[in-house]
Design a protein around this motif. Sequence first.
Motif, short mmCIF file in Angstrom:
data_model
loop_
_atom_site.label_atom_id
_atom_site.label_comp_id
_atom_site.label_asym_id
_atom_site.label_seq_id
_atom_site.Cartn_x
_atom_site.Cartn_y
_atom_site.Cartn_z
N LEU A 121 0.80 -1.22 0.00
CA LEU A 121 0.00 0.00 0.00
C LEU A 121 0.83 1.27 0.00
N ILE A 122 1.80 1.36 0.91
CA ILE A 122 2.57 2.59 1.04
C ILE A 122 3.50 2.82 -0.15
N PRO A 123 4.28 1.82 -0.61
CA PRO A 123 5.19 2.07 -1.74
C PRO A 123 4.48 2.47 -3.02
N GLU A 124 3.24 2.02 -3.21
CA GLU A 124 2.50 2.34 -4.43
C GLU A 124 1.62 3.57 -4.28
N ASP A 125 1.75 4.24 -3.14
CA ASP A 125 1.00 5.48 -2.87
C ASP A 125 -0.52 5.29 -2.87
N PHE A 126 -0.97 4.10 -2.53
CA PHE A 126 -2.40 3.91 -2.33
C PHE A 126 -2.86 4.60 -1.05
N VAL A 127 -1.95 4.70 -0.10
CA VAL A 127 -2.25 5.34 1.18
C VAL A 127 -1.05 6.16 1.62
N TYR A 128 -1.26 7.01 2.61
CA TYR A 128 -0.14 7.72 3.21
C TYR A 128 -0.34 7.80 4.71
N SER A 129 0.75 8.05 5.40
CA SER A 129 0.74 8.14 6.85
C SER A 129 0.71 9.60 7.27
N TYR A 130 -0.12 9.89 8.25
CA TYR A 130 -0.24 11.27 8.76
C TYR A 130 -0.13 11.26 10.27
#
Length: 371
Positions: A107-116
């Motif tokens: 999810l994170i490497p493909e930019d489907f999601v991001y951390s905030y």
Amino acid sequence: MNMTHIRTGMTVLTLTAAIAAPALAQDFDLDALVEAARSEPQLTVYDSTGKIVEIVENFAGKYGVDAIGQKVKATSQLEMVIRESQAGNVQGDVLMITDAPAALAQLIPEDFVYSYLPPDMADVIPESYQDPLTATTNANVFAYNTEVYDACPVDNIWALTDPEWNRRFAMIDPLSKSSYTDWFSQMESHHDEAVRAAYEAHYGKPLETDFDSATKAWVAAIGANAPLVTEGDDNTSAAVGAPGQDAPFFGLMSSAKFRDVEDKGHKMAICDTLEPWVGWTYSKLALIASGTDSPNAAKLFIHYILTEEGIAPQMVDGKVPTNTTIAMPADEPSGIVDLWDNLQAYDSRTGLDDWDSRQDWQDFWRIHYSR
């Protein structure tokens, strides 16, 4: 950052995503975030626990934001988020996901999601939990029936491979829940010598095995001893704790199931003397879908879930918040906080290895599991 004693040995999340530098706490304006969130479309939060419905209802009522919570298993969250993003039709705006390796790998490497990380939370969330943001650390624990046994009848994980516990140990099927194969991987990567030492402590002689690790020898022996593999923790809890049994199962289950003691009359307790661990931990990440049309509401919810008010409904299920200012409730039924230092802690420095080795561990289990 210093942590209280209940957090010693907790999950270490060290892999970071490439995101912009966070704003300073003094620049964070919660009131402005609330106002911006109120003008956005309905927010949807996915979580694998039904408590998310209550939590999001509380959140919506507190801030006057249109929001709903949906119970979605971690595996389904992964598929839904990826498909929604690829279709340009994001439905799940916030993910509360317990499959950290999959999030780190897919999810994170493909930019489907991001951390905030809310800037005003930076001083109360340990750095190792900040990126990707971890909301809680959860535990699976070994448990026994207190109606039949005055004390835990098992003192060592290798005892579960002995004839005495043939067909009398219950756990979720590792083929259906990836956190179990991740546990095998973590054990081999970080604690194999402890497994080897436990063998010698139990049998009084060094382990001799053709397998390339003590962990594989233990997993194979557990599988060969024909454990009851269940579809979920509810079934494991019943096998262990249902009253009126003559020969109840010993089991491995989520600490959340200890609410069954009051709700269902189950008779069970954590095996607090088991060596080398009484259980193991895994993380719940809080992530925002990159394509959300409610980014401010999503950030506001992330802020809320990091507060005591927000996470309280899950703390009673033994979910330990990463916010170090929050104390666990005294009435949490499992007593997991007092045993936290005796849990095998999840370490995501090898999280990607856990992801890569899942199929290998599943195949290993298939080969050695005896019905």
